[in-house]
Design an enzyme around this catalytic site. Structure first.
Site, PDB file in Angstrom:
ATOM      1  N   ASP A 248     -43.379 -45.159  43.834  1.00 33.00           N
ATOM      2  CA  ASP A 248     -44.028 -45.735  42.660  1.00 33.00           C
ATOM      3  C   ASP A 248     -45.534 -45.511  42.724  1.00 33.00           C
ATOM      4  O   ASP A 248     -46.079 -45.172  43.764  1.00 33.00           O
ATOM      5  CB  ASP A 248     -43.753 -47.242  42.602  1.00 33.00           C
ATOM      6  CG  ASP A 248     -42.311 -47.516  42.223  1.00 33.00           C
ATOM      7  OD1 ASP A 248     -41.654 -46.598  41.719  1.00 33.00           O
ATOM      8  OD2 ASP A 248     -41.859 -48.648  42.443  1.00 33.00           O
ATOM      9  N   LYS A 270     -44.867 -45.898  37.588  1.00 34.57           N
ATOM     10  CA  LYS A 270     -44.688 -46.714  36.392  1.00 34.57           C
ATOM     11  C   LYS A 270     -45.938 -47.538  36.222  1.00 34.57           C
ATOM     12  O   LYS A 270     -46.227 -48.421  37.003  1.00 34.57           O
ATOM     13  CB  LYS A 270     -43.462 -47.620  36.551  1.00 34.57           C
ATOM     14  CG  LYS A 270     -42.216 -46.936  36.059  1.00 34.57           C
ATOM     15  CD  LYS A 270     -41.072 -47.910  35.941  1.00 34.57           C
ATOM     16  CE  LYS A 270     -40.346 -48.021  37.261  1.00 34.57           C
ATOM     17  NZ  LYS A 270     -39.200 -48.885  37.237  1.00 34.57           N
ATOM     18  N   MET A 383     -48.364 -58.913  37.880  1.00 33.93           N
ATOM     19  CA  MET A 383     -48.545 -58.172  36.629  1.00 33.93           C
ATOM     20  C   MET A 383     -49.128 -59.084  35.553  1.00 33.93           C
ATOM     21  O   MET A 383     -48.693 -59.072  34.399  1.00 33.93           O
ATOM     22  CB  MET A 383     -47.201 -57.592  36.153  1.00 33.93           C
ATOM     23  CG  MET A 383     -46.673 -56.537  37.109  1.00 33.93           C
ATOM     24  SD  MET A 383     -45.022 -55.959  36.698  1.00 33.93           S
ATOM     25  CE  MET A 383     -44.009 -57.203  37.459  1.00 33.93           C
TER      26      MET A 383
HETATM   27  N1  SAH Z   1     -42.718 -55.110  44.609  1.00 37.06           N
HETATM   28  C1  SAH Z   1     -44.115 -55.445  44.537  1.00 37.06           C
HETATM   29  C2  SAH Z   1     -44.526 -55.905  43.150  1.00 37.06           C
HETATM   30  C3  SAH Z   1     -44.399 -54.811  42.119  1.00 37.06           C
HETATM   31  S1  SAH Z   1     -44.972 -55.328  40.546  1.00 37.06           S
HETATM   32  C4  SAH Z   1     -44.443 -56.502  45.598  1.00 37.06           C
HETATM   33  O1  SAH Z   1     -43.537 -57.060  46.200  1.00 37.06           O
HETATM   34  O2  SAH Z   1     -45.617 -56.738  45.830  1.00 37.06           O
HETATM   35  C5  SAH Z   1     -46.652 -54.797  40.581  1.00 37.06           C
HETATM   36  C6  SAH Z   1     -47.585 -55.992  40.706  1.00 37.06           C
HETATM   37  O3  SAH Z   1     -47.655 -56.403  42.046  1.00 37.06           O
HETATM   38  C7  SAH Z   1     -49.010 -55.706  40.322  1.00 37.06           C
HETATM   39  O4  SAH Z   1     -49.196 -55.777  38.930  1.00 37.06           O
HETATM   40  C8  SAH Z   1     -49.725 -56.828  41.023  1.00 37.06           C
HETATM   41  O5  SAH Z   1     -49.585 -58.038  40.328  1.00 37.06           O
HETATM   42  C9  SAH Z   1     -48.930 -56.937  42.302  1.00 37.06           C
HETATM   43  N2  SAH Z   1     -49.530 -56.192  43.425  1.00 37.06           N
HETATM   44  C10 SAH Z   1     -49.018 -55.130  44.062  1.00 37.06           C
HETATM   45  N3  SAH Z   1     -49.832 -54.742  45.063  1.00 37.06           N
HETATM   46  C11 SAH Z   1     -50.876 -55.597  45.072  1.00 37.06           C
HETATM   47  C12 SAH Z   1     -52.039 -55.725  45.881  1.00 37.06           C
HETATM   48  N4  SAH Z   1     -52.310 -54.899  46.895  1.00 37.06           N
HETATM   49  N5  SAH Z   1     -52.895 -56.740  45.593  1.00 37.06           N
HETATM   50  C13 SAH Z   1     -52.653 -57.592  44.586  1.00 37.06           C
HETATM   51  N6  SAH Z   1     -51.579 -57.507  43.807  1.00 37.06           N
HETATM   52  C14 SAH Z   1     -50.688 -56.526  44.028  1.00 37.06           C
END
Ligand code: SAH
Length: 466
Positions: A248, A270, A383
């Site tokens: 991703d 995405k 998100m």
């Molecule tokens: N599977 C991922 C989430 C995917 S949805 C998980 O478990 O973290 C994508 C969202 O995850 C982003 O919009 C944000 O809200 C969050 N996100 C992912 N990486 C991040 C990071 N390093 N710092 C802050 N938020 C993060």
């Protein structure tokens, strides 16, 4: 990267060097390792150069370099230890369209000669763009100790065997054969010499010819929040073994670089509201590649099972009869809470944690606002950047206190990370003011442990933006 490292074929090509003192000798000792035709121009050459001349290793002309001498040269070195003469040589080389290196003058040079660890044909070139010669030397020393002296011999014999190894099916079995040779049976045989190494190759080949190809497999792997050190050991191993990595957008390049060099890396990024690979196409890709026997890593940011559409992909691959496994990862909320020094749950504060998404397939996501508005609720909103005003409005409407703390954590665990303290009443403005460009989690009901420090950050961010 101002200087791009490449390996240049100099066999039977002319390399011209101007100079006859210590600087010239240092470069010539390296250049004599190559198969290039070396041509040295020096009015007063050191005795070593005279000897190399009589050995037939290089051609020596006892006069200063002239423009015509550069015709057809591949590289030129100005090693006169004389600024004016080096400048004259560099000018002539540039005029002749020949890449030139001026010893100890990075700015006047078109290329750098790196520090080299030589296990020909295995060559390691180390460069620091002139920033830290000490570092280059330390890395070289380290590698000299680490790489066995006979590595070059193994590689030469191995190279001659490549056509025979083509008898093995491409992919995993062939790879296993080579790693068994280079890391186990080869080094063991090397102490007994050339014939033993060849025998080891032959034995390895026979052992691997009997093996049958593995069926395809998909590992759904959580890549964590971004810091490569937050990968699990299992994730690291899966990346080491993968033929194909399908990832991703949020997986950073530092993590992708941990995959094998030969692995095919496919991005199916995405973007929240931007272009994307449709989910059906991702499912198809997984099934197609698994059908070829590939070992696939489906790499998702954070934990694959948190807002990662994991089950949709599991359903598809299961229906296609493909074997799979799931390797959990560290979700963004865990990294973000570590960043603000807060626990996700705490006795007497919150015995429950909610994970919410700011938007879903239908747009802004509706939630159980009543429950969320209750004092003491803690929720990690994923998100949520574009949903800040909506979330704020809904919560206030359902009776949440305007004073409820909210922490915004951007780029958790990554070098550019920021934590910003906010309150429900100013959430939308604070999010807008912070101008978040990276992924961000918002914690409803948690303030940063060190709020003063975090508040300073938001001010800096606002000033930088102004
Ligand atoms: N599977 C991922 C989430 C995917 S949805 C998980 O478990 O973290 C994508 C969202 O995850 C982003 O919009 C944000 O809200 C969050 N996100 C992912 N990486 C991040 C990071 N390093 N710092 C802050 N938020 C993060």
């Amino acid at each position: 990267m101002q200087h791009f490292p490449i390996f240049l074929d100099v066999a039977n090509k002319a390399i011209v060097l101007s100079g006859g003192g210590e600087a010239a000798l240092a470069k010539l000792r390296l250049l004599l390792k190559t198969e290039a035709r070396l041509h040295v121009f020096a009015a007063d050459p050191a005795p070593e150069i005279e000897n190399w001349n009589t050995d037939g290793h290089l051609a020596l002309t006892r006069r200063p370099l002239a423009a015509d001498d550069l015709v057809g040269a591949t590289l030129a070195y100005a090693a006169n230890e004389d600024t004016a003469e080096d400048a004259r040589v560099a000018d002539m080389a540039r005029g002749a369209g020949v890449l030139v290196n001026v010893v100890d003058n990075l700015d006047a040079s078109a290329f750098i000669t790196p520090a080299i660890v030589d296990r020909d044909p295995v060559t390691v070139a180390i460069g620091t763009e002139g920033a830290a010669p000490v570092l280059a030397r330390a890395i070289k020393r380290d590698l000299e100790e680490r790489l066995p002296q006979n590595l070059g011999l193994l590689a030469r014999i191995g190279k001659a065997f490549r056509a025979r190894a083509d008898a093995l099916p491409m992919g995993r079995i062939r790879r296993d054969f080579w790693s068994a040779f280079y890391f186990t049976s080869g080094p063991r045989a090397a102490v007994s010499g050339h014939a033993a190494i060849e025998a080891a190759l032959e034995a390895e080949l026979q052992a691997h010819l009997g093996k049958s190809a593995q069926p395809g497999h998909i590992a759904f792997v959580g890549a964590g929040p971004g810091d490569p050190e937050l990968l699990t050991l299992k994730a690291r191993r899966a990346l080491d073994e993968a033929d194909i990595v399908i990832h991703d957008r949020l997986v950073p390049v530092e993590i992708l670089e941990l995959a094998r060099r030969e692995a095919l890396i496919l991005s199916v990024g995405k973007e929240g509201f931007g272009p994307s690979t449709p989910q059906d196409r991702i499912n198809e890709l997984l099934i197609e590649h698994a059908g070829t026997g590939a070992q696939i890593v489906r790499l998702k940011s954070g934990d694959a099972a948190v807002f990662g559409r994991l089950e949709e992909e599991l359903d598809a691959v299961e229906a296609a009869g493909v074997s799979y496994s799931v390797i959990p990862g560290i979700t963004a909320a865990s990294a973000a809470s570590a960043q603000i020094g807060r626990s996700l749950t705490a006795r007497g504060r919150n015995s429950e944690l909610r994970l919410l998404t700011g938007h879903d397939m239908d747009g802004l996501a509706e939630q159980d606002w009543q429950a969320l508005a209750r004092p003491g609720t803690v929720a990690a909103i994923y998100m949520g950047k574009r949903a800040a005003r909506f979330v704020q409005g809904r919560l206030l409407m359902h009776g949440a206190s305007a004073d409820t703390p909210v922490s915004i954590v951007e780029n958790a665990s990554r070098p550019q990370s920021r934590s910003l303290p906010s309150r429900l009443c100013t959430l939308a403005e604070d999010v807008a003011r912070a101008d978040l460009s990276g992924p961000a989690v918002m914690f409803l009901g948690l303030s940063p442990r060190d709020a003063a420090n975090a508040a300073a950050q938001i001010d800096i961010a606002a000033k930088e933006h102004a």
